[in-house]
Write a protein that holds these residues in place. Structure first.
Motif, PDB file in Angstrom:
ATOM      1  N   PRO A  15      65.206  43.954  51.301  1.00 19.82           N
ATOM      2  CA  PRO A  15      64.258  43.055  51.959  1.00 19.82           C
ATOM      3  C   PRO A  15      63.522  42.212  50.932  1.00 19.82           C
ATOM      4  N   LEU A  16      63.148  41.024  51.308  1.00 22.55           N
ATOM      5  CA  LEU A  16      62.397  40.134  50.435  1.00 22.55           C
ATOM      6  C   LEU A  16      60.921  40.408  50.681  1.00 22.55           C
ATOM      7  N   ASP A  17      60.276  41.010  49.708  1.00 20.91           N
ATOM      8  CA  ASP A  17      58.871  41.380  49.884  1.00 20.91           C
ATOM      9  C   ASP A  17      57.954  40.519  49.023  1.00 20.91           C
ATOM     10  N   ARG A  18      58.330  39.258  48.879  1.00 21.99           N
ATOM     11  CA  ARG A  18      57.541  38.306  48.104  1.00 21.99           C
ATOM     12  C   ARG A  18      57.224  37.097  48.963  1.00 21.99           C
ATOM     13  N   ASP A  19      56.197  36.394  48.595  1.00 26.03           N
ATOM     14  CA  ASP A  19      55.843  35.162  49.278  1.00 26.03           C
ATOM     15  C   ASP A  19      56.766  34.059  48.765  1.00 26.03           C
ATOM     16  N   ILE A  20      57.567  33.485  49.644  1.00 27.27           N
ATOM     17  CA  ILE A  20      58.536  32.477  49.198  1.00 27.27           C
ATOM     18  C   ILE A  20      57.852  31.235  48.647  1.00 27.27           C
ATOM     19  N   TYR A  21      56.602  30.996  49.022  1.00 30.30           N
ATOM     20  CA  TYR A  21      55.889  29.819  48.525  1.00 30.30           C
ATOM     21  C   TYR A  21      55.425  29.998  47.079  1.00 30.30           C
ATOM     22  N   ASP A  22      55.472  31.220  46.584  1.00 35.32           N
ATOM     23  CA  ASP A  22      55.135  31.490  45.186  1.00 35.32           C
ATOM     24  C   ASP A  22      56.369  31.566  44.296  1.00 35.32           C
ATOM     25  N   MET A  23      57.548  31.430  44.880  1.00 37.69           N
ATOM     26  CA  MET A  23      58.791  31.555  44.116  1.00 37.69           C
ATOM     27  C   MET A  23      59.190  30.211  43.519  1.00 37.69           C
ATOM     28  N   SER A  24      59.848  30.279  42.362  1.00 31.61           N
ATOM     29  CA  SER A  24      60.347  29.053  41.732  1.00 31.61           C
ATOM     30  C   SER A  24      61.613  28.599  42.457  1.00 31.61           C
ATOM     31  N   GLN A  25      62.034  27.375  42.196  1.00 32.56           N
ATOM     32  CA  GLN A  25      63.231  26.842  42.846  1.00 32.56           C
ATOM     33  C   GLN A  25      64.465  27.653  42.446  1.00 32.56           C
ATOM     34  N   GLU A  26      64.518  28.116  41.203  1.00 28.78           N
ATOM     35  CA  GLU A  26      65.656  28.929  40.760  1.00 28.78           C
ATOM     36  C   GLU A  26      65.724  30.244  41.543  1.00 28.78           C
ATOM     37  N   GLU A  27      64.555  30.864  41.774  1.00 27.66           N
ATOM     38  CA  GLU A  27      64.537  32.102  42.541  1.00 27.66           C
ATOM     39  C   GLU A  27      64.935  31.852  43.994  1.00 27.66           C
ATOM     40  N   LEU A  28      64.474  30.753  44.552  1.00 29.58           N
ATOM     41  CA  LEU A  28      64.834  30.422  45.929  1.00 29.58           C
ATOM     42  C   LEU A  28      66.325  30.163  46.070  1.00 29.58           C
ATOM     43  N   ASP A  29      66.926  29.535  45.059  1.00 28.84           N
ATOM     44  CA  ASP A  29      68.358  29.244  45.101  1.00 28.84           C
ATOM     45  C   ASP A  29      69.197  30.513  45.107  1.00 28.84           C
ATOM     46  N   GLN A  30      68.667  31.603  44.565  1.00 31.21           N
ATOM     47  CA  GLN A  30      69.395  32.869  44.505  1.00 31.21           C
ATOM     48  C   GLN A  30      69.060  33.788  45.676  1.00 31.21           C
ATOM     49  N   THR A  31      68.245  33.308  46.616  1.00 32.27           N
ATOM     50  CA  THR A  31      67.819  34.107  47.754  1.00 32.27           C
ATOM     51  C   THR A  31      68.620  33.709  48.986  1.00 32.27           C
ATOM     52  N   ASN A  32      69.124  34.706  49.706  1.00 33.23           N
ATOM     53  CA  ASN A  32      69.842  34.420  50.946  1.00 33.23           C
ATOM     54  C   ASN A  32      68.871  33.859  51.972  1.00 33.23           C
ATOM     55  N   LYS A  33      69.333  32.848  52.705  1.00 32.43           N
ATOM     56  CA  LYS A  33      68.487  32.209  53.695  1.00 32.43           C
ATOM     57  C   LYS A  33      69.258  32.019  54.995  1.00 32.43           C
ATOM     58  N   THR A  34      68.524  31.915  56.071  1.00 22.73           N
ATOM     59  CA  THR A  34      69.133  31.538  57.338  1.00 22.73           C
ATOM     60  C   THR A  34      69.237  30.017  57.376  1.00 22.73           C
ATOM     61  N   PRO A  35      70.081  29.474  58.221  1.00 24.42           N
ATOM     62  CA  PRO A  35      70.183  28.008  58.305  1.00 24.42           C
ATOM     63  C   PRO A  35      68.829  27.376  58.636  1.00 24.42           C
ATOM     64  N   GLU A  36      68.578  26.213  58.054  1.00 22.26           N
ATOM     65  CA  GLU A  36      67.295  25.539  58.241  1.00 22.26           C
ATOM     66  C   GLU A  36      67.277  24.621  59.449  1.00 22.26           C
ATOM     67  N   SER A  37      68.425  24.348  60.034  1.00 22.42           N
ATOM     68  CA  SER A  37      68.473  23.434  61.165  1.00 22.42           C
ATOM     69  C   SER A  37      69.622  23.833  62.086  1.00 22.42           C
ATOM     70  N   LEU A  38      69.608  23.257  63.277  1.00 24.13           N
ATOM     71  CA  LEU A  38      70.711  23.492  64.206  1.00 24.13           C
ATOM     72  C   LEU A  38      72.018  22.985  63.616  1.00 24.13           C
ATOM     73  N   GLU A  39      71.969  21.839  62.961  1.00 28.85           N
ATOM     74  CA  GLU A  39      73.183  21.278  62.362  1.00 28.85           C
ATOM     75  C   GLU A  39      73.768  22.227  61.321  1.00 28.85           C
TER      76      GLU A  39
END
Length: 100
Positions: free
Chosen positions: A22-46
């Motif tokens: 589980p991701l137990d960190r605030d994503i708004y405090d993460m750097s772009q590099e950390e975000l790029d290595q984090t699994n995410k759900t789709p951001e849009s319907l498209e």
């Protein structure tokens, strides 16, 4: 489509897919590099439809949903929802550019 969510859940169980830690960190405090290595759900319907188009093998199990049905549903959603939104300005655009 409740069936699709249930089928995806069963696919994860049957294939013993590890959901990861589980991701137990605030994503708004993460750097772009950390975000790029984090699994995410789709951001849009498209983006969700593109992911569905790329991989929908688990939905075909049990012969409930066919390739034709899935492709037709993706085409319908793209044509009637995604493309329709692209043609209209977002409420934020009105606020930003037209409100005084």
């Amino acid at each position: 489509m409740f069936y699709a969510m249930l089928r995806a859940l069963l696919d994860g169980i049957e294939n013993e897919i590890d959901p990861g830690d589980p991701l137990d960190r605030d994503i708004y405090d993460m750097s772009q590099e950390e975000l790029d290595q984090t699994n995410k759900t789709p951001e849009s319907l498209e983006e969700a439809l593109q992911e569905l188009e790329a991989d929908h093998a688990c939905l075909r199990k049990g012969c409930v949903l066919t390739d034709d049905l899935i492709e037709t549903w993706i085409d319908y959603k793209m044509e009637n929802e995604v493309l329709g939104l692209r043609l209209r300005p977002h409420p934020h655009e009105f606020f930003r550019y037209y409100d005084c």
